[in-house]
Every structure is written in structure tokens, then in C-alpha cells.
Design a protein around this motif. Structure first.
Motif: not given
Length: 134
Positions: A75, A107, A68, A71-72, A38
Motif C-alpha cells: 500500500r 489494505e 498483514d 499488504v501495508d 496486494m
């Protein structure tokens, strides 16, 4: 808009650092492995969004937008791991809430890089990509 995002990135970085210091003082706590990935992706997103701004490079900015979702996903994986740890070790609630907080901050940092990239695309191409279909 970009200045606000940069200021927010600084705030998030400070908050992440505080929580990492706290966690580093807790021996025996194994933070989720997803943190390394991350943070690597979020750092790259920030760097590329700023490089895109300086160079007026909409293509590089578009690359940032594509990262993006990674990373989501990470998370979400951390959140799942934290829930499992909270159930198994309720006496460590404060620690695991800090872990979850770091994940959320990473995030959000990636989101700020995405906002910058979206602004770069608008500045260079005149295209509004903020409201693109998911």
C-alpha cells in the motif's frame, strides 16, 4: 465481532469493484503492479482467516497475522507511485485518487482478515493478540 468484519469485507469488496470498473474504462492508465500482489495476499488472508474460523485452527490464524505487514508495505508503494503520477499528470487527479482508494480498500480488507484471525486465536487459545507489540 467476526460478523461485523465479514460485513465490512463485503462493503470493501463492493467499493473495490466499483473503482476497478471505473479504472477499466480509462484507456492508457497503467495501474501500479503492486495491485496484483496486494489482491492476491488479501484474498489469501481472507480465505485463511475463514478456514481458521471453521476449523478452529489457531496456527492458520497466526499465518494470517504474519501477512498483514506485506499488504501495508505494498500500500505504501502504491501511495508513492500515485503521488508521483499526481505530480506528473495533475489533469488525471480523479483517476489517481481512485487508484489510491483501491489500495486503501485492499489494505483495510487485509486488516479485516487480521481481525478475524485474532478472534480465532482468542477463541481457540484464549490469547489476546490484538494488542501485540509491533
Amino acid at each position: 465481532k467476526i460478523n461485523n468484519d465479514l460485513e465490512r469485507i463485503g462493503d470493501l469488496a463492493k467499493n473495490i469493484a466499483k473503482r476497478v470498473l471505473y479504472l477499466s474504462r480509462r484507456p492508457g492508465i497503467e495501474v501500479p503492479l503492486q495491485f496484483q500482489e496486494m489482491s492476491r495476499i488479501a484474498q489469501r488472508m481472507v480465505k485463511h482467516s475463514l478456514d481458521a474460523l471453521v476449523r478452529a485452527d489457531a496456527n492458520l490464524a497466526r499465518q494470517v497475522l504474519g501477512e498483514d505487514d506485506s499488504v501495508d508495505t505494498l500500500r505504501d508503494e502504491v501511495s508513492e507511485a500515485v503521488r508521483a503520477q499526481l505530480a506528473a499528470h495533475p489533469e488525471e487527479t480523479e483517476i489517481w485518487l481512485k487508484v489510491a482508494s483501491v489500495s486503501r480498500h485492499l489494505e483495510r480488507l487485509a486488516d479485516m482478515a487480521t481481525h478475524i484471525a485474532e478472534e480465532v486465536i482468542y477463541m481457540v487459545d484464549g490469547n489476546i493478540v490484538r494488542h501485540r507489540a509491533g
